[in-house]
Design a protein around this motif. Structure first.
Motif, PDB file in Angstrom:
ATOM      1  N   GLU A   1      44.959  36.135  35.104  1.00 58.58           N
ATOM      2  CA  GLU A   1      45.484  37.455  35.487  1.00 58.58           C
ATOM      3  C   GLU A   1      44.821  38.594  34.725  1.00 58.58           C
ATOM      4  N   ARG A   2      44.065  38.250  33.711  1.00 54.75           N
ATOM      5  CA  ARG A   2      43.382  39.289  32.932  1.00 54.75           C
ATOM      6  C   ARG A   2      41.949  39.540  33.406  1.00 54.75           C
ATOM      7  N   VAL A   3      41.554  38.835  34.429  1.00 54.88           N
ATOM      8  CA  VAL A   3      40.219  39.048  35.002  1.00 54.88           C
ATOM      9  C   VAL A   3      40.366  39.822  36.314  1.00 54.88           C
ATOM     10  N   ILE A   4      39.711  40.978  36.375  1.00 54.99           N
ATOM     11  CA  ILE A   4      39.697  41.793  37.595  1.00 54.99           C
ATOM     12  C   ILE A   4      38.340  41.578  38.255  1.00 54.99           C
ATOM     13  N   VAL A   5      38.353  41.206  39.519  1.00 56.41           N
ATOM     14  CA  VAL A   5      37.081  40.951  40.211  1.00 56.41           C
ATOM     15  C   VAL A   5      36.804  42.095  41.192  1.00 56.41           C
TER      16      VAL A   5
ATOM     17  N   ILE B   1      38.227  37.544  49.159  1.00 53.42           N
ATOM     18  CA  ILE B   1      39.628  37.392  48.722  1.00 53.42           C
ATOM     19  C   ILE B   1      40.159  36.003  49.125  1.00 53.42           C
ATOM     20  N   GLU B   2      39.782  35.579  50.324  1.00 58.65           N
ATOM     21  CA  GLU B   2      40.269  34.273  50.803  1.00 58.65           C
ATOM     22  C   GLU B   2      39.555  33.112  50.130  1.00 58.65           C
ATOM     23  N   GLN B   3      38.313  33.377  49.708  1.00 56.37           N
ATOM     24  CA  GLN B   3      37.546  32.333  49.012  1.00 56.37           C
ATOM     25  C   GLN B   3      38.065  32.124  47.591  1.00 56.37           C
ATOM     26  N   LEU B   4      38.699  33.179  47.025  1.00 56.52           N
ATOM     27  CA  LEU B   4      39.172  33.119  45.635  1.00 56.52           C
ATOM     28  C   LEU B   4      40.675  33.421  45.551  1.00 56.52           C
ATOM     29  N   PRO B   5      41.521  32.539  46.091  1.00 60.12           N
ATOM     30  CA  PRO B   5      42.964  32.816  46.083  1.00 60.12           C
ATOM     31  C   PRO B   5      43.550  32.897  44.671  1.00 60.12           C
TER      32      PRO B   5
ATOM     33  N   PRO C   1      28.743  37.700  38.018  1.00 61.07           N
ATOM     34  CA  PRO C   1      28.732  36.319  37.510  1.00 61.07           C
ATOM     35  C   PRO C   1      29.626  35.401  38.360  1.00 61.07           C
ATOM     36  N   ILE C   2      30.654  35.999  39.011  1.00 63.31           N
ATOM     37  CA  ILE C   2      31.539  35.204  39.884  1.00 63.31           C
ATOM     38  C   ILE C   2      31.085  35.325  41.339  1.00 63.31           C
TER      39      ILE C   2
ATOM     40  N   PRO D   1      31.611  30.557  43.640  1.00 66.99           N
ATOM     41  CA  PRO D   1      32.422  31.571  42.952  1.00 66.99           C
ATOM     42  C   PRO D   1      33.709  31.015  42.321  1.00 66.99           C
ATOM     43  N   ALA D   2      34.361  30.081  42.983  1.00 66.40           N
ATOM     44  CA  ALA D   2      35.606  29.528  42.435  1.00 66.40           C
ATOM     45  C   ALA D   2      35.319  28.770  41.135  1.00 66.40           C
ATOM     46  N   ALA D   3      34.225  28.032  41.110  1.00 65.47           N
ATOM     47  CA  ALA D   3      33.866  27.284  39.894  1.00 65.47           C
ATOM     48  C   ALA D   3      33.490  28.254  38.766  1.00 65.47           C
ATOM     49  N   ALA D   4      32.801  29.342  39.104  1.00 62.44           N
ATOM     50  CA  ALA D   4      32.422  30.332  38.082  1.00 62.44           C
ATOM     51  C   ALA D   4      33.672  31.000  37.508  1.00 62.44           C
ATOM     52  N   PHE D   5      34.630  31.337  38.375  1.00 60.90           N
ATOM     53  CA  PHE D   5      35.885  31.950  37.906  1.00 60.90           C
ATOM     54  C   PHE D   5      36.616  30.974  36.975  1.00 60.90           C
ATOM     55  N   GLU D   6      36.664  29.732  37.373  1.00 57.76           N
ATOM     56  CA  GLU D   6      37.337  28.698  36.587  1.00 57.76           C
ATOM     57  C   GLU D   6      36.667  28.529  35.212  1.00 57.76           C
ATOM     58  N   ARG D   7      35.355  28.541  35.211  1.00 58.21           N
ATOM     59  CA  ARG D   7      34.593  28.378  33.959  1.00 58.21           C
ATOM     60  C   ARG D   7      34.903  29.541  33.010  1.00 58.21           C
ATOM     61  N   ILE D   8      34.991  30.752  33.564  1.00 58.46           N
ATOM     62  CA  ILE D   8      35.316  31.925  32.746  1.00 58.46           C
ATOM     63  C   ILE D   8      36.749  31.805  32.198  1.00 58.46           C
TER      64      ILE D   8
END
Ligand SMILES: O=C(O)c1cc(=O)[nH]c(=O)n1[C@@H]1O[C@H](COP(=O)(O)O)[C@@H](O)[C@H]1O
Length: 239
Positions: free
Chosen positions: A5-9, A23-27, A217-218, A224-231
Motif C-alpha cells: 500500500e506504500r507503493v504508488i504506481v 490496472i487489471e494486470q496489477l490488482p 521498473p514495474i 510487471p506483477a513479478a517486479a511489483f512483488e520483488r519490490i
C-alpha cells in the motif's frame, strides 16, 4: 499499512484503455497515479474508473500558475474525490494558501474528504548542477529542497514530493505528520531512465518516505506483477 500500500504506481500511458489494462494486470496495486500524459490524452474518466475499483488516486498534474488559476484547478481536482494532488512549491505562498483553501471547499461541496496537497520541491530529474547552472539558483540542492518543503508546510499543505536522497533531512525537519512522497526510486536491478537523484526502494522507505512512486521498473518490466512483488519483498525487509 502493508508495504504494497506504500507503493504508488503511475499510469504513464496515453489512453484510458491502456490504463485499465495495467490496472487489471496489477490488482495488487492499491494506489495509482494519474499524470499529465494520461489526463491530457483521455481526461477525467480514468479517475471515476479508479474510484469505481476502490483504488486510491494521486492526481499529479503539477499545477503552476497564478493563485486564482491554481486555486481553481485544485478546487476542481478535489471535486473528483482524489486522494493526493500536486502543485509546484514555486507557485509561492499566496497560491499555496489559495490552493489549500480551494481544495477544502471543493471537497466539502461534494462531501469528499479534503485531498492532501503535495508541493513539488525539485524534480527528481534535476541535479545539483542543473539547479546551479540551468536554473541559476544560488543554494545547495538539499537547502533548496528543504526551503520548498517548509514553504509548503508553513502555508498549510499536507506534504511534499522530494527525491529519496532528501527525504531523511525533510523528515527530521518537517516532523512525522508531514507527508513525504518520493519518486526517483530505483531497485538495483532497474534502469534509472531519466531519473537523476535515485535511491533503492528499501533505502527510501527506511529514510522516512510515506509513499514511493515507482513506475517503469514495474510497468516496463517483462512481468510487471513479478517486479511489483520483488519490490514489496525488498520493502518488507525494512519495516
Ligand atoms: O510528482 C511526481 O510524481 C514526480 C515528481 C518528480 O520530481 N519526479 C517524478 O518522477 N515524478 C513522477 O513520478 C513518476 C516516476 O516514474 P518512473 O521514473 O517511471 O518510476 C513519473 O510519473 C513522474 O511524473
Amino acid at each position: 499499512m502493508s508495504v504494497a500500500e506504500r507503493v504508488i504506481v503511475p499510469l504513464d500511458v496515453s489512453s484510458e484503455r491502456a490504463a485499465i489494462d495495467l490496472i487489471e494486470q496489477l490488482p495488487q496495486v492499491t494506489f495509482w497515479k494519474v499524470g499529465l500524459e494520461l489526463f491530457v490524452s483521455s481526461g477525467s474518466a480514468i479517475l471515476t474508473a479508479l474510484k469505481a475499483r476502490q483504488k486510491r488516486v494521486f492526481l499529479d498534474l503539477k499545477f503552476h500558475d497564478i493563485p486564482n488559476t491554481v486555486a481553481g484547478a485544485c478546487g476542481a481536482a478535489a471535486r473528483h474525490g482524489v486522494d493526493l494532488i500536486t502543485l509546484h512549491a514555486t507557485n509561492g505562498k499566496e497560491a499555496l494558501q489559495a490552493a489549500q483553501k480551494a481544495a477544502e471547499a471543493g471537497a466539502a461541496a461534494v462531501g469528499h474528504p479534503t485531498p492532501k496537497l503535495l508541493a513539488i520541491t525539485l524534480l527528481t530529474s534535476l541535479t545539483a548542477r542543473s539547479l546551479a547552472f540551468e536554473l541559476k539558483i544560488p543554494l545547495e540542492l538539499p537547502e533548496y529542497v528543504l526551503h520548498m518543503a517548509l514553504l509548503a508546510q508553513e502555508n498549510g499543505l499536507a506534504g511534499a514530493v522530494c527525491s529519496p536522497q532528501e527525504v531523511e533531512q525533510l523528515r527530521q525537519t518537517c516532523g512525522d505528520d508531514f507527508l513525504l512522497v518520493c519518486p526517483g526510486v530505483r531497485p538495483t536491478w532497474a534502469d534509472t531512465n531519466d531519473q537523476r537523484r535515485t535511491v533503492t526502494p528499501a533505502a527510501a522507505l527506511k529514510a522516512g518516505a510515506n509513499y514511493l512512486v515507482i513506475g517503469r521498473p514495474i510497468t516496463a518490466a517483462d512481468d510487471p506483477a513479478a517486479a511489483f512483488e520483488r519490490i514489496c519483498e525488498e520493502l518488507a525487509t525494512v519495516v
